[in-house]
Design an enzyme around this catalytic site. Structure first.
Site, PDB file in Angstrom:
ATOM      1  N   ASP A 104       0.844  -1.205   0.000  1.00  0.00           N
ATOM      2  CA  ASP A 104       0.000   0.000   0.000  1.00  0.00           C
ATOM      3  C   ASP A 104       0.881   1.258   0.000  1.00  0.00           C
ATOM      4  OD1 ASP A 104       0.856  -0.137   2.612  1.00  0.00           O
ATOM      5  OD2 ASP A 104      -1.124   0.141   3.520  1.00  0.00           O
ATOM      6  N   SER A 105       2.210   1.058  -0.004  1.00  0.00           N
ATOM      7  CA  SER A 105       3.125   2.172  -0.262  1.00  0.00           C
ATOM      8  C   SER A 105       2.821   2.799  -1.623  1.00  0.00           C
ATOM      9  CB  SER A 105       4.582   1.695  -0.221  1.00  0.00           C
ATOM     10  OG  SER A 105       4.751   0.540  -1.029  1.00  0.00           O
TER      11      SER A 105
ATOM     12  N   GLU B 272      -1.149  -5.113   8.904  1.00  0.00           N
ATOM     13  CA  GLU B 272      -0.271  -4.427   9.867  1.00  0.00           C
ATOM     14  C   GLU B 272      -0.820  -4.559  11.276  1.00  0.00           C
ATOM     15  OE1 GLU B 272       0.489  -0.380   8.744  1.00  0.00           O
ATOM     16  OE2 GLU B 272       1.171  -0.928   6.728  1.00  0.00           O
TER      17      GLU B 272
ATOM     18  N   GLU C 150       9.540  -3.770  10.516  1.00  0.00           N
ATOM     19  CA  GLU C 150       9.910  -2.476   9.913  1.00  0.00           C
ATOM     20  C   GLU C 150      10.327  -1.476  10.984  1.00  0.00           C
ATOM     21  OE1 GLU C 150       7.154  -0.786   7.080  1.00  0.00           O
ATOM     22  OE2 GLU C 150       8.284   1.094   6.978  1.00  0.00           O
TER      23      GLU C 150
END
Ligand code: KIV
Length: 311
Positions: free
Chosen positions: A75-76, A146, A213
């Protein structure tokens, strides 16, 4: 089938007689596909996993041909394709669209697609419906979500339907407002312990891999060593079982953006800008197209209504 072959083939898109998306030619060696079990095997054998994001067919084909193990339709894309400052405006429809584009180009790599913000947080049922759409409409082989403890039930529900789930903990971009920016996470022992528990809970829920991350490297190594499933790091040091970078960062396509965790393997911004500038200059100077880019030959008179040309 034959009619489809005639309609869909062109020397540009493949060899004549080759049907895009059709069963592979038995005579041609087919690449061995990367799968959920084979990724687990790589971890057990101590072999590092390479993952890169892609959002369109042209680049996805290059990533696949390069032998990268996992392609993530992240989704970046909200940032690198849509130009937003974060990922929060990306919808399930956007993800399915880009996943379809990528799917058509990928033959070997394992294809993971992100569940975007608000497509899985409402309930485990919503999460399963969203994951199912990415599988059916986007051709995903797995979905990524996430968060830790707070998404464990969603992960469990998706896994129960036979859909592989990749977790993502640490600096989770969909929580950018909660973090007050894109900041390294789990810097104190309390937060580090919560992250360890989150990773274990995701593994218990059936996740087959976890992205770590933006966390300190020693913590990432510890978490990686404690899990049976592979971890894939970004800004988390070399102790992870694999590494991921956003394609635009890896290729140096945005020369304004160079955070510490990115290594540029090319400086394409200058190359691409230079190519566009040269094209514009040659057009203005009428040096493009040259004869070799043009079609010669006189224009023939049009046939008359009965289909005959002049005698
Ligand atoms: O959206 C994305 O590209 C990601 C990677 C950075 C892991 O989640």
């Amino acid at each position: 089938m034959l009619r489809a072959a005639r309609m869909t083939t062109s020397p540009k898109n493949g060899s004549p007689g080759e049907i895009p998306g059709a069963a592979p030619d038995a005579a041609k060696p087919q690449p061995r596909r990367v799968t959920v079990p084979s990724l687990g095997r790589l971890k057990r054998e101590g072999q590092a996993i390479a993952m890169v994001t892609a959002y369109d067919a042209t680049f996805a084909r290059l990533v696949d041909e390069a032998g990268v193990d996992v392609i993530l339709v992240g989704d970046s894309l909200g940032m690198v394709m849509q130009g937003h400052p974060h990922t929060l405006e990306v919808t399930l429809e956007h993800m399915a669209y880009h996943a379809r584009c990528v799917r058509r180009a990928v033959q070997r790599a394992h294809l993971v697609v992100d569940l975007p913000f608000m497509s899985y947080q409402v309930s485990p049922e919503q999460a399963l419906m969203s994951a199912g759409r990415l599988i059916q409409e986007g051709g995903a082989e797995a979905v990524k979500l996430e968060g830790g403890a707070r998404v464990v039930e969603a992960a469990r529900k998706i896994v129960s339907a036979g859909i592989p789930v990749m977790g993502h903990v640490g600096l989770t971009p969909q929580s950018v407002h909660e973090f007050g920016g894109f900041r390294v996470q789990a810097r104190d022992e309390g937060a580090a312990e919560r992250l360890r528990q989150d990773a274990l809970a995701l593994q218990d829920a059936g996740a087959y891999a976890i992205v770590l991350e933006g966390i300190p490297a020693p913590l990432a190594r510890q978490v990686s060593d404690s899990l049976a499933i592979p971890t894939i790091g970004i800004g988390a040091g070399v102790g992870c079982d694999g590494q991921v970078l956003v394609m635009q960062d890896l290729l140096g396509l945005d020369d304004r953006f160079k955070p510490r965790f990115v290594k540029r393997y090319a400086e394409l911004a200058a190359v691409v800008r230079g190519a566009f500038a040269e094209f514009a200059r040659e057009v203005r100077e009428r040096r493009f197209p040259a004869d070799e880019h043009s079609f010669a030959g006189e224009v023939r008179p049009a046939p008359d209504a009965a289909g005959y040309g002049p005698a």
